[in-house]
Design a protein around this motif. Structure first.
Motif, PDB file in Angstrom:
ATOM      1  N   ARG A  45      12.814  11.760  -5.029  1.00 62.41           N
ATOM      2  CA  ARG A  45      13.625  12.376  -6.085  1.00 62.41           C
ATOM      3  C   ARG A  45      13.045  13.740  -6.438  1.00 62.41           C
ATOM      4  N   GLY A  46      13.766  14.791  -6.159  1.00 64.26           N
ATOM      5  CA  GLY A  46      13.384  16.106  -6.649  1.00 64.26           C
ATOM      6  C   GLY A  46      12.541  16.939  -5.716  1.00 64.26           C
ATOM      7  N   LYS A  47      11.523  16.361  -5.090  1.00 63.18           N
ATOM      8  CA  LYS A  47      10.628  17.107  -4.210  1.00 63.18           C
ATOM      9  C   LYS A  47      10.377  16.320  -2.922  1.00 63.18           C
ATOM     10  N   ALA A  48      10.068  17.053  -1.856  1.00 66.07           N
ATOM     11  CA  ALA A  48       9.624  16.401  -0.626  1.00 66.07           C
ATOM     12  C   ALA A  48       8.236  15.810  -0.841  1.00 66.07           C
ATOM     13  N   THR A  49       7.975  14.693  -0.204  1.00 69.46           N
ATOM     14  CA  THR A  49       6.683  14.020  -0.379  1.00 69.46           C
ATOM     15  C   THR A  49       6.350  13.195   0.853  1.00 69.46           C
ATOM     16  N   PRO A  50       5.068  13.027   1.184  1.00 71.11           N
ATOM     17  CA  PRO A  50       4.715  12.089   2.250  1.00 71.11           C
ATOM     18  C   PRO A  50       4.855  10.653   1.760  1.00 71.11           C
ATOM     19  N   VAL A  51       5.389   9.791   2.608  1.00 69.89           N
ATOM     20  CA  VAL A  51       5.514   8.365   2.304  1.00 69.89           C
ATOM     21  C   VAL A  51       5.117   7.583   3.559  1.00 69.89           C
ATOM     22  N   SER A  96       1.150  17.558  15.121  1.00 65.94           N
ATOM     23  CA  SER A  96       1.607  16.934  16.368  1.00 65.94           C
ATOM     24  C   SER A  96       1.998  15.473  16.181  1.00 65.94           C
ATOM     25  N   PHE A  97       1.638  14.864  15.034  1.00 64.51           N
ATOM     26  CA  PHE A  97       1.987  13.477  14.763  1.00 64.51           C
ATOM     27  C   PHE A  97       3.429  13.402  14.232  1.00 64.51           C
ATOM     28  N   PRO A  98       4.107  12.250  14.427  1.00 66.72           N
ATOM     29  CA  PRO A  98       5.441  12.085  13.819  1.00 66.72           C
ATOM     30  C   PRO A  98       5.377  12.281  12.308  1.00 66.72           C
ATOM     31  N   SER A  99       6.343  13.004  11.773  1.00 63.99           N
ATOM     32  CA  SER A  99       6.326  13.352  10.353  1.00 63.99           C
ATOM     33  C   SER A  99       6.496  12.132   9.464  1.00 63.99           C
ATOM     34  N   GLN A 100       5.774  12.130   8.344  1.00 63.88           N
ATOM     35  CA  GLN A 100       5.911  11.110   7.311  1.00 63.88           C
ATOM     36  C   GLN A 100       6.532  11.693   6.042  1.00 63.88           C
ATOM     37  N   ILE A 101       7.117  12.872   6.132  1.00 61.39           N
ATOM     38  CA  ILE A 101       7.673  13.553   4.959  1.00 61.39           C
ATOM     39  C   ILE A 101       9.086  13.041   4.688  1.00 61.39           C
ATOM     40  N   VAL A 102       9.333  12.681   3.439  1.00 56.17           N
ATOM     41  CA  VAL A 102      10.662  12.276   2.979  1.00 56.17           C
ATOM     42  C   VAL A 102      11.187  13.357   2.044  1.00 56.17           C
ATOM     43  N   ARG A 103      12.373  13.866   2.348  1.00 55.85           N
ATOM     44  CA  ARG A 103      12.987  14.926   1.558  1.00 55.85           C
ATOM     45  C   ARG A 103      13.835  14.330   0.428  1.00 55.85           C
ATOM     46  N   PRO A 104      14.107  15.092  -0.612  1.00 60.40           N
ATOM     47  CA  PRO A 104      14.907  14.563  -1.732  1.00 60.40           C
ATOM     48  C   PRO A 104      16.224  13.961  -1.264  1.00 60.40           C
ATOM     49  N   GLY A 105      16.484  12.744  -1.748  1.00 57.53           N
ATOM     50  CA  GLY A 105      17.692  12.022  -1.387  1.00 57.53           C
ATOM     51  C   GLY A 105      17.563  11.186  -0.138  1.00 57.53           C
ATOM     52  N   GLN A 106      16.542  11.434   0.672  1.00 57.31           N
ATOM     53  CA  GLN A 106      16.333  10.617   1.860  1.00 57.31           C
ATOM     54  C   GLN A 106      15.724   9.273   1.478  1.00 57.31           C
ATOM     55  N   VAL A 107      15.955   8.286   2.338  1.00 57.25           N
ATOM     56  CA  VAL A 107      15.406   6.947   2.115  1.00 57.25           C
ATOM     57  C   VAL A 107      14.491   6.584   3.273  1.00 57.25           C
ATOM     58  N   TYR A 108      13.258   6.243   2.941  1.00 58.55           N
ATOM     59  CA  TYR A 108      12.289   5.710   3.897  1.00 58.55           C
ATOM     60  C   TYR A 108      12.495   4.197   3.977  1.00 58.55           C
ATOM     61  N   GLU A 109      12.511   3.641   5.177  1.00 66.16           N
ATOM     62  CA  GLU A 109      12.634   2.193   5.340  1.00 66.16           C
ATOM     63  C   GLU A 109      11.558   1.676   6.294  1.00 66.16           C
ATOM     64  N   HIS A 110      11.036   0.518   5.974  1.00 64.15           N
ATOM     65  CA  HIS A 110       9.983  -0.119   6.765  1.00 64.15           C
ATOM     66  C   HIS A 110      10.189  -1.628   6.625  1.00 64.15           C
ATOM     67  N   ILE A 162       0.830  -1.201   0.000  1.00 66.46           N
ATOM     68  CA  ILE A 162       0.000   0.000   0.000  1.00 66.46           C
ATOM     69  C   ILE A 162       0.868   1.256   0.000  1.00 66.46           C
ATOM     70  N   GLY A 163       0.554   2.208  -0.857  1.00 66.87           N
ATOM     71  CA  GLY A 163       1.285   3.471  -0.928  1.00 66.87           C
ATOM     72  C   GLY A 163       0.677   4.350  -2.018  1.00 66.87           C
ATOM     73  N   ARG A 164       1.092   5.563  -2.218  1.00 67.97           N
ATOM     74  CA  ARG A 164       2.240   6.179  -1.591  1.00 67.97           C
ATOM     75  C   ARG A 164       1.992   6.448  -0.113  1.00 67.97           C
ATOM     76  N   VAL A 165       0.741   6.660   0.281  1.00 62.69           N
ATOM     77  CA  VAL A 165       0.406   6.874   1.697  1.00 62.69           C
ATOM     78  C   VAL A 165      -0.716   5.928   2.085  1.00 62.69           C
ATOM     79  N   ALA A 166      -0.429   5.036   3.039  1.00 63.99           N
ATOM     80  CA  ALA A 166      -1.433   4.097   3.526  1.00 63.99           C
ATOM     81  C   ALA A 166      -2.485   4.820   4.357  1.00 63.99           C
ATOM     82  N   ASN A 167      -3.653   4.165   4.455  1.00 61.75           N
ATOM     83  CA  ASN A 167      -4.775   4.681   5.230  1.00 61.75           C
ATOM     84  C   ASN A 167      -5.325   5.947   4.564  1.00 61.75           C
ATOM     85  N   ARG A 168      -5.956   6.814   5.338  1.00 65.05           N
ATOM     86  CA  ARG A 168      -6.687   7.940   4.763  1.00 65.05           C
ATOM     87  C   ARG A 168      -5.956   9.265   4.924  1.00 65.05           C
ATOM     88  N   VAL A 169      -6.111  10.105   3.910  1.00 64.05           N
ATOM     89  CA  VAL A 169      -5.701  11.502   3.995  1.00 64.05           C
ATOM     90  C   VAL A 169      -6.980  12.326   3.980  1.00 64.05           C
TER      91      VAL A 169
END
Length: 301
Positions: free
Chosen positions: A188-194, A278-292, A92-99
């Motif tokens: 890549r290129g822009k910050a995004t929620p993951v 107030s929730f922990p951030s889910q934002i990934v910045r360019p070049g960062q790697v999200y791991e789960h 499930i992605g790019r963002v699981a559950n509801r926005v």
């Protein structure tokens, strides 16, 4: 798998999620894009995966008497996964559950997402990661470490999300009776929620064997995020929660999966975190790697 013999006493899940690093993800050689079904087998332990949605189709292993059974819910054919709405086994992605309200603001810009759950965006939109064809980058069907790695490139603007995103998931069989699921994504290129999640439905008595109400799960968590009538987090954190939503879904071998027919361990970051500072951030910045990373350990007695 006979219901009279409860095959597995523990499904232990270890989660090491949301680890960010600055390393760049290497882009492997081009892989296969045709939709197929791939088996991993280690003795009497096996799984099947399709690159449609990076979906886990089956997990087969013996019970305490040596009888083989499939302990995840699902469908018989890939076509049924294409048309299904239960997200059985999908990535499930790019963002699981509801926005909430299918929109969020990031770095001063408001992004509008695809609405597929009333006014909300659910599980990445109508064509989230569980509804696309992934590329098979590696497939080792047997041997000491059977594994399969799948890749998906999510383009800037897909379902309304900003920035290109390279996503990998690896399924690996380990001894004895261990299934590892490793997910990572590089912006890549822009910050995004993951916020990736694996959506397998587990029934340790075998899929379609009835309810899971006589099975026990231990969660090392003290609080959860209560939701409103639209299933959006209210922003509060409260002591514990349980619930279920399956009802009359026809699955593998003609079995009908009813309410409480499985347990779905959707490990993930806080839902709707992009709209709750107030929730922990889910934002990934360019070049960062999200791991789960998830580890399922099966044992018997």
């Amino acid at each position: 798998m006979a219901r009279a013999v409860l095959p597995l006493t523990v499904l232990a899940l270890c989660l090491a999620a949301l680890v960010f690093s600055s390393r760049a993800g290497a882009d492997a050689a081009a892989g296969r894009k045709m939709v197929g079904v791939y088996e991993l087998k280690k003795g009497d332990f096996s799984i099947r995966v399709t690159n449609w949605g990076a979906t886990l189709m089956s997990v087969v292993l013996p019970d305490s008497n040596g009888n083989l059974g499939d302990v995840v819910l699902g469908y018989d054919t890939v076509a049924e996964y294409v048309n299904g709405t239960a997200y059985f086994g999908g990535l499930i992605g790019r963002v699981a559950n509801r926005v909430a309200n299918a929109r969020f603001t990031l770095d001063g810009k408001t992004y509008r997402l695809f609405r597929n759950d009333g006014n909300n965006s659910l599980h990445g939109g109508h064509r989230g990661f569980s509804k696309v064809v992934w590329t098979v980058r590696e497939h080792v069907g047997g041997g000491a470490s059977p594994c399969i790695t799948l890749f998906y490139h999510s383009f800037d603007g897909e379902q309304g999300f900003p920035g290109d995103l390279d996503v990998y998931v690896t399924y690996e069989l380990r001894s004895p009776y261990v299934l590892a699921v490793r997910m990572n994504a590089t912006a890549r290129g822009k910050a995004t929620p993951v916020n990736l999640a694996h959506h397998a439905y587990w029934n340790l008595g075998g899929h379609g064997s009835g309810t899971v109400l006589d099975e026990t799960v231990q969660l090392f968590a003290s609080r959860y995020t209560p939701v409103d009538a639209a299933l959006i987090p209210t922003g509060r954190l409260a002591p514990f929660y349980t619930g279920n939503g399956l009802a009359g879904v026809r699955g593998k071998d003609g079995r009908v999966y009813g309410r409480y027919g499985a347990l779905c361990l959707e490990t993930q970051g806080f839902p709707d975190a992009v709209n709750h500072p107030s929730f922990p951030s889910q934002i990934v910045r360019p070049g960062q790697v999200y791991e789960h990373n998830m580890v399922f350990r099966f044992s018997f007695f």
